[in-house]
Scaffold this motif. Sequence first.
Motif, PDB file in Angstrom:
ATOM      1  N   LYS A   2      25.413  11.199 -38.110  1.00 39.88           N
ATOM      2  CA  LYS A   2      25.053  11.575 -36.745  1.00 39.88           C
ATOM      3  C   LYS A   2      24.229  12.854 -36.766  1.00 39.88           C
ATOM      4  O   LYS A   2      24.372  13.688 -37.659  1.00 39.88           O
ATOM      5  CB  LYS A   2      26.315  11.747 -35.906  1.00 39.88           C
ATOM      6  N   ALA A   4      22.621  16.382 -34.945  1.00 35.93           N
ATOM      7  CA  ALA A   4      22.861  17.449 -33.983  1.00 35.93           C
ATOM      8  C   ALA A   4      21.806  18.526 -34.183  1.00 35.93           C
ATOM      9  O   ALA A   4      21.067  18.515 -35.173  1.00 35.93           O
ATOM     10  CB  ALA A   4      24.258  18.037 -34.169  1.00 35.93           C
ATOM     11  N   HIS A  28      23.071  13.347 -31.085  1.00 33.05           N
ATOM     12  CA  HIS A  28      24.448  12.992 -30.751  1.00 33.05           C
ATOM     13  C   HIS A  28      25.319  14.203 -30.459  1.00 33.05           C
ATOM     14  O   HIS A  28      26.357  14.074 -29.814  1.00 33.05           O
ATOM     15  CB  HIS A  28      25.091  12.221 -31.911  1.00 33.05           C
ATOM     16  N   GLY A  29      24.931  15.376 -30.985  1.00 38.30           N
ATOM     17  CA  GLY A  29      25.785  16.537 -30.850  1.00 38.30           C
ATOM     18  C   GLY A  29      25.009  17.837 -30.844  1.00 38.30           C
ATOM     19  O   GLY A  29      23.803  17.875 -31.100  1.00 38.30           O
ATOM     20  N   PHE A  56      30.234  19.060 -21.647  1.00 37.29           N
ATOM     21  CA  PHE A  56      30.001  18.203 -22.812  1.00 37.29           C
ATOM     22  C   PHE A  56      30.506  16.792 -22.549  1.00 37.29           C
ATOM     23  O   PHE A  56      29.815  15.806 -22.837  1.00 37.29           O
ATOM     24  CB  PHE A  56      30.671  18.795 -24.061  1.00 37.29           C
ATOM     25  N   LYS A  57      31.699  16.679 -22.003  1.00 39.95           N
ATOM     26  CA  LYS A  57      32.270  15.354 -21.754  1.00 39.95           C
ATOM     27  C   LYS A  57      31.403  14.555 -20.794  1.00 39.95           C
ATOM     28  O   LYS A  57      31.135  13.363 -21.015  1.00 39.95           O
ATOM     29  CB  LYS A  57      33.686  15.502 -21.203  1.00 39.95           C
ATOM     30  N   VAL A  61      27.408  14.094 -24.950  1.00 39.62           N
ATOM     31  CA  VAL A  61      27.030  14.787 -26.182  1.00 39.62           C
ATOM     32  C   VAL A  61      28.287  15.410 -26.780  1.00 39.62           C
ATOM     33  O   VAL A  61      29.137  15.927 -26.059  1.00 39.62           O
ATOM     34  CB  VAL A  61      25.975  15.877 -25.886  1.00 39.62           C
ATOM     35  N   GLU A  62      28.400  15.364 -28.096  1.00 39.20           N
ATOM     36  CA  GLU A  62      29.575  15.936 -28.757  1.00 39.20           C
ATOM     37  C   GLU A  62      29.339  17.411 -29.090  1.00 39.20           C
ATOM     38  O   GLU A  62      28.240  17.798 -29.495  1.00 39.20           O
ATOM     39  CB  GLU A  62      29.894  15.164 -30.041  1.00 39.20           C
ATOM     40  N   LEU A  64      29.775  19.764 -31.713  1.00 33.61           N
ATOM     41  CA  LEU A  64      30.010  19.678 -33.151  1.00 33.61           C
ATOM     42  C   LEU A  64      30.851  20.854 -33.637  1.00 33.61           C
ATOM     43  O   LEU A  64      31.825  20.679 -34.373  1.00 33.61           O
ATOM     44  CB  LEU A  64      28.668  19.636 -33.885  1.00 33.61           C
ATOM     45  N   ALA A  97      36.034  21.760 -29.791  1.00 34.30           N
ATOM     46  CA  ALA A  97      35.177  21.737 -30.982  1.00 34.30           C
ATOM     47  C   ALA A  97      36.035  21.524 -32.229  1.00 34.30           C
ATOM     48  O   ALA A  97      37.031  22.233 -32.423  1.00 34.30           O
ATOM     49  CB  ALA A  97      34.402  23.044 -31.116  1.00 34.30           C
ATOM     50  N   TRP A 231      27.899  14.696 -40.207  1.00 35.01           N
ATOM     51  CA  TRP A 231      26.836  15.214 -39.350  1.00 35.01           C
ATOM     52  C   TRP A 231      25.737  15.904 -40.134  1.00 35.01           C
ATOM     53  O   TRP A 231      26.018  16.659 -41.081  1.00 35.01           O
ATOM     54  CB  TRP A 231      27.417  16.249 -38.388  1.00 35.01           C
TER      55      TRP A 231
END
Length: 266
Positions: A2, A4, A28-29, A56-57, A61-62, A64, A97, A231
Amino acid sequence: MKLAFSTLGVPGLPLPEVLRLATTHGYHGVELRTHPEEPVHLDLRPAERADVAAEFKASGVELLGLAGYVRVAAPGDDEPVLTELRALLDLARDQGAPFVRVFPGGAADQSPEEADATAARRLGTAAEYAADLGVRILLETHDSHRTGADAIRILGPVGHRQVGALWDVMHTWLGGEQPSESYAALSPHLGYVQVKDIASADDTTPLALGAGVLPLAECVEVLSRHNWDGWLCWEYEKRWYEAAAPLADLLDAGREHLARLLTESA
């Protein structure tokens, strides 16, 4: 793997704009630089921490990790370092996180043995606290311990699953280590990988991915060959190089370059 990017590339940008960049450009992050200059820092109030997690939620997007500035090998008393590290871990827990970044930060007047022992002692002490919070501490290959071989001198004695490694591919390269050597040293402890590109060892101004000399293809190839699926985080050091091109203008090409390397390595 993934993808970021770090907010070191967009200094001071409000979080909604950071998340918009991530969603618009297919990342993704996000790794949050955690510093008083930035929207996310150690003095955020509980409601502000909850707001970050909620943003974020809502974005999909995560988060990281939090890129903090604790220097675990630095000379001096342990307690101020551990207090700062606990505060960083608390912030990560509150915002959801999974990782926090720390630096080695050994000093020139320390022996390598003293720096190693100091960092290992502090990380070992913090490991149980991190475990209780469900957050992992990652020691970045940086400054006094820039190679995988350097980092393992600390991580080996710690021997705790909540303490791992963050592989910054520029620093291991500057330290004269091949990607296969870095991976071999760090793989038992690897949390995630920071990618970037520069013109030369003498000019570390950030460039678009693939435009410089760093062995990104070799790094991705060794990760893929060993079926590593974590990641890749683009750390574009715009904060330290104001004349560098804006990261927002490079994000699409950067994502495409990494995707191409992943396809080729597969």
